[in-house]
Write an enzyme that holds these catalytic residues in place. Structure first.
Site, PDB file in Angstrom:
ATOM      1  N   HIS A 391       0.789  -1.233   0.000  1.00  0.00           N
ATOM      2  CA  HIS A 391       0.000   0.000   0.000  1.00  0.00           C
ATOM      3  C   HIS A 391       0.814   1.274   0.000  1.00  0.00           C
ATOM      4  CE1 HIS A 391      -4.162  -1.413   0.478  1.00  0.00           C
ATOM      5  NE2 HIS A 391      -3.620  -2.452   1.094  1.00  0.00           N
ATOM      6  N   LYS A 582      -9.262  13.925   3.920  1.00  0.00           N
ATOM      7  CA  LYS A 582      -8.386  12.755   3.987  1.00  0.00           C
ATOM      8  C   LYS A 582      -7.486  12.925   5.192  1.00  0.00           C
ATOM      9  CE  LYS A 582      -7.051  13.875  -0.255  1.00  0.00           C
ATOM     10  NZ  LYS A 582      -6.991  12.625  -1.006  1.00  0.00           N
ATOM     11  N   ARG A 583      -6.724  11.891   5.550  1.00  0.00           N
ATOM     12  CA  ARG A 583      -5.761  12.069   6.627  1.00  0.00           C
ATOM     13  C   ARG A 583      -4.858  13.258   6.324  1.00  0.00           C
ATOM     14  NH1 ARG A 583      -5.772   8.304  11.093  1.00  0.00           N
ATOM     15  NH2 ARG A 583      -3.774   9.287  11.570  1.00  0.00           N
ATOM     16  N   LYS A 588       0.235  14.424   1.199  1.00  0.00           N
ATOM     17  CA  LYS A 588      -1.071  14.729   0.602  1.00  0.00           C
ATOM     18  C   LYS A 588      -1.231  16.223   0.318  1.00  0.00           C
ATOM     19  CE  LYS A 588      -3.488  10.742   2.706  1.00  0.00           C
ATOM     20  NZ  LYS A 588      -4.274  10.092   1.626  1.00  0.00           N
ATOM     21  N   THR A 690      -8.645   6.507  -2.677  1.00  0.00           N
ATOM     22  CA  THR A 690     -10.001   6.045  -2.977  1.00  0.00           C
ATOM     23  C   THR A 690     -10.995   7.189  -2.765  1.00  0.00           C
ATOM     24  OG1 THR A 690     -10.103   5.172  -0.717  1.00  0.00           O
ATOM     25  CG2 THR A 690      -9.688   3.592  -2.503  1.00  0.00           C
ATOM     26  N   LYS A 694     -14.561   8.209  -4.846  1.00  0.00           N
ATOM     27  CA  LYS A 694     -15.882   8.514  -4.283  1.00  0.00           C
ATOM     28  C   LYS A 694     -16.369   9.863  -4.787  1.00  0.00           C
ATOM     29  CE  LYS A 694     -14.110   6.431  -0.056  1.00  0.00           C
ATOM     30  NZ  LYS A 694     -13.459   6.797   1.221  1.00  0.00           N
TER      31      LYS A 694
END
Ligand SMILES: *Cc1c(COP(=O)(O)O)cnc(C)c1O
Length: 844
Positions: A391, A582-583, A588, A690, A694
């Site tokens: 991952h 998101k986290r 990110k 992911t 969505k």
């Protein structure tokens, strides 16, 4: 980048779609027609069942019952129907092959809407509760999230469980029944505070306790050798300490209740809850100390995402659930089939990341020690049963364990790992092909930072297939972390791009859009998402676009209410809702978004009368409690919000919101209301993502880098319907080799320099001007995530987005095309691919 509107007429028609219109919002609501046929006798039966559960299982009268009691009663009544569905579909049958999905995390969220929807009982339940004077929405709201995961990895496991049940793939999910899932986040003066999450405080009506399925898990101790008459030396592990793993089963019902699987979660319990001798001798605390130590194993989920913390308790958790799961599936196999030699024919084990990688030596140990198989046979069985999903490529997330710790906690496993490694390295040094290469690069033991076991290479070597989770990520696995292992076994790494279950993320989360899809594509779209393709022509239908926009507007009004309730900020639902949820992690790049927010704020201040596109920047996400920079990024978002939202010169042109306690339930509220989806990770660092799927499925347009599954999303929705910017993965690798890349990027952009100065000099933190110096200094002098390098192109594409929002015909056309072309990202597709190409199990 968006395509021209099909006609000028459409443009005029739609000039006003972004304005508030209660009428269109209401029109959207009338699209929701119950597709379910509601039988009056089924309503009565369910009503009476719910009433009986409330009275006899919960012990409350309807008058005294709270919403939470009604929830438990409803869940119990539906659980009965899930059990009936299982018995109808599967009673007494032994499937040819089962999938065992081992995951340290399952980020499930609420189960009530899943259960009702898959049983086909949403309207029936609504009517039954209405008869009892209860509103279904209140009952749904009373269910706590099962938040047994951190983020994407755990949510993936939950989507996969739902899809496997819906595809009738016989599967058991294995994990830990944490007393406390991911912490509850609150903001105190803008700073993240963590509080324990207590989902089990009032019990879990979905689960069945299975105390008869209890296994003994050992730790520590020593290993002895015996030689029997056959000259074979056998080794026996004598653990110093044992803990019981007790099973709790949550049934997972698939679409239309055609199949039911089970999620089996392990709870740690002490062998002897009280040491009576000590208790009787007066040592009351000491008598229960062992119990506290044993039960600590399933007490709390580690809250770190994408970083390995390396604590002993974590290794205990990993071994605990892996050993229990393997013992359970081996026992089931022996009961059903007798010989373990046929295990690979009837069981496929999937390791979700390296957290269960200890399965390699543990399965070997069980086969050799408990079942007397010779090494070669045990190795053959192990390496034909295990499969591993990687991952992440981030070095800080790759698990390694000190040899010293492994020897102390799992002495027998360490011996097995040594022997596996010795045989592996022998083979490689004999292997002519490997010629000059340095075998230390493929060793399972890292000797560079003290001696440590590398769990990734261990999982790789012990598995039949290894997969990455997006096309780019799988290629990067071959060229980076597993380069040398890949050269030895070039067939082993394959790609399985992640997916999401549409039943949760479209049908349940967005019934209005689902109704539009059904109207345009037919009922079959609920069974087969590829029929969403039938929405494509509707992208050019002005009336359909209007209704699509009205659907979004209604959801934005609802989100605006939630924002007002939870943050006190008033936002205008006709503004562009720009969402990054998101986290919180530096890779990110929430910071890139925040710097752009500051630059936009400064630009508006300089030209307040320009025709700015009104935006609401919405952030949500948790930071690992020990991740200082990430927590500072949350504080920065809050401080920017305070200044921007209260600046009278800005008004509704820009609002900034940080919604606390991001969770599956909150995601279900935000996603259908998003116009823009921020997927802006440094290229090469987000394995798949992911959240991106969505949001695009729900028709948010993506602004993103060429990273993870964004690349495949672009290929599906079309380059003209997505906003791509920044360096690609190759560009990133090249740029980091250039000296002073951050300083150069800042020198080249006055806008970036001004935004960084403002953040760094305390413009947003007058009470503590130096507060954000650590963030800004890191950008100026390191910038590992190339935030400064990508800034200018990000600014450019954001202004392109501003312009696109002013052309509603094109905007909604692109949004509809996103929904229409996202079918491939269904986790049903992912699970079909795993079933056919990895597990070799039949899909009904
Ligand atoms: C989907 C999801 C994630 C993963 O989001 P990414 O944007 O892919 O990181 C994390 N948390 C929750 C609650 C989710 O639903």
């Amino acid at each position: 980048m968006l395509k021209e509107a099909p006609s000028a007429r459409d443009r005029n028609d739609e000039a006003d779609t972004s304005a508030s219109s209660a009428k269109t919002a209401k029109a959207a609501a009338t699209f929701v027609k119950p597709r379910e046929i509601v039988h009056a006798d089924a309503v009565v039966a369910l009503r009476e069942d719910i009433r009986a559960k409330l009275v006899y299982a919960i012990g409350k009268t309807p008058e005294a019952a709270r919403e939470r009691d009604w929830f438990a009663a409803t869940a119990l009544a539906l659980r009965d129907r899930i059990v009936d569905a299982r018995d109808r579909a599967q009673a007494g049958t032994v499937p040819d092959k089962r999938v065992y999905y081992l995951s340290l995390e399952f980020l499930i969220g609420r189960l009530l809407s899943d259960a009702m929807n898959n049983l086909g009982l949403v309207e029936t339940t609504r009517a039954a509760l209405r008869d009892l004077g209860i509103d279904l929405a209140d009952v749904e709201g009373a269910e706590p999230d099962a938040a047994l995961g951190n983020g994407g990895l755990g949510r993936l496991a939950a989507c996969f469980m739902e899809s496997m049940a819906s595809l009738s793939i016989p599967a058991v999910g294995y994990g830990i029944r944490y007393d406390h899932g991911i912490f509850r986040q609150s903001l105190e003066n803008g700073w993240q505070r963590e509080a324990p999450e207590t989902w089990l405080a009032e019990g879990n009506p979905w689960e069945f306790a299975r105390p008869e399925a209890t296994y003994t898990i050992g730790f520590g101790g020593h290993v002895t050798m015996t030689s029997q008459g056959d000259h074979h030396i056998r080794r026996h592990w004598h653990p110093a300490e044992t803990v019981n793993a007790v099973a709790y089963d949550v049934p997972i019902v698939g679409w239309k209740a055609k199949h039911v699987n089970v999620l089996r979660l392990w709870k740690a319990e002490a062998d002897a809850p009280v040491e009576l001798a000590r208790f009787n001798a007066g040592d009351h605390v000491g008598a229960v100390a062992g119990r506290a130590r044993a039960e600590a194993i399933s007490r709390v989920l580690y809250p770190s995402d994408s970083s390995a913390e390396g604590q002993e308790l974590r290794l205990r958790q990993e071994f605990f659930f892996t050993s229990a799961s393997l013992q359970d599936l081996v026992r089931r196999h022996v009961a059903e089939r007798g010989s373990l030699r046929s295990l690979p024919d009837h069981a496929a084990i999937q390791l979700n990341d390296t957290h269960p990688a200890i399965a390699v030596p543990e399965l070997m140990r069980i086969l050799m020690e408990d079942h007397d198989l010779p090494w070669e046979d045990a190795w053959q069985i192990t390496t034909h049963t295990l499969h591993y999903t990687n991952h992440t490529l981030l070095p800080e997330a790759l698990e390694t364990w000190p040899v010293e710790l492994m020897e102390r906690l799992l002495p027998r496993h360490m011996q097995i790992i040594y022997l596996i490694n010795w045989l592996h390295l022998e083979e490689q040094s004999k292997n002519a092909r490997s010629g000059a290469f340095d075998v230390s690069t493929v060793s399972l033991i890292d000797e560079t930072h003290g001696r440590r076991v590398r769990m990734g290479p261990l999982a790789f070597h012990g598995s039949r297939r290894v997969n990455g989770v997006s096309a780019l990520h799988s290629e990067l696995l071959k060229s980076t972390v597993f380069k040398d292992l890949h050269a030895i076994e070039p067939e082993k790494i394959i790609n399985k791009t992640n997916g999401i279950t549409f039943r949760r993320w479209l049908h349940n989360a967005n019934p209005e859009l689902t109704a539009l899809a059904v109207e345009a594509a037919g009922e079959g779209v609920l069974d087969d998402p590829t029929l969403l393709e039938r929405l494509v022509p509707f992208a050019d239908d002005a009336d359909f676009r209007k209704r699509y926009a009205a659907m979004r507007k209604a959801r934005k009004e609802r989100l605006a209410q939630v924002i007002a309730e939870r943050t006190g900020v008033t936002v205008d639902p006709s503004a562009l809702f720009d969402v990054q949820i998101k986290r919180i992690h530096e890779y990110k790049r929430q910071l890139l978004n925040l710097i752009e927010t500051v630059a936009l704020y400064q630009a508006i201040k300089q030209a307040p009368h320009k025709d700015w596109t009104p935006r609401v920047k919405i952030f949500a996400g948790k930071a690992a409690p020990s991740y200082v920079q990430a927590k500072l990024i949350i504080k920065l978002a809050g401080d920017i919000a305070n200044v921007v939202n209260n600046d009278p010169e800005i008004g509704d042109r820009l609002k900034v919101v940080f919604l606390p306690n991001y969770s599956v339930s909150l995601a279900e509220v935000i996603i259908p209301a998003a116009d823009l989806s921020e997927q802006i990770s440094t290229a090469g660092m987000e394995a798949s993502g992911t959240g991106n799927m969505k949001l695009a499925l729900n028709g948010a347009l993506t602004v993103g880098t060429l990273d993870g599954a964004n690349i495949e999303i672009k290929d599906h929705v079309g380059a003209e319907n997505i906003f791509i910017f920044g360096l690609d993965a190759e560009g990133v690798l090249a740029r980091v080799k250039e000296p002073d890349y951050a300083a150069k990027a800042i020198a080249a952009s006055a806008r970036l320099a001004a935004a960084l100065d403002a953040i760094g000099n305390g413009t947003f933190s007058p009470d503590d001007p130096g507060r954000f110096a650590p963030l800004v200094d890191e950008l100026r002098h390191g910038d590992r995530y190339l935030t400064t390098v990508d800034f200018e192109d990000y600014w450019r594409v954001q202004r392109e987005i501003d312009a696109a929002w002013k052309r509603p015909a094109q905007w909604w056309r692109a949004a509809i095309l996103n929904t229409a072309r996202m079918a491939w990202f269904s986790s049903d597709r992912s699970m079909r691919e795993y079933a056919e190409e990895i597990w070799r199990v039949k899909v009904a």
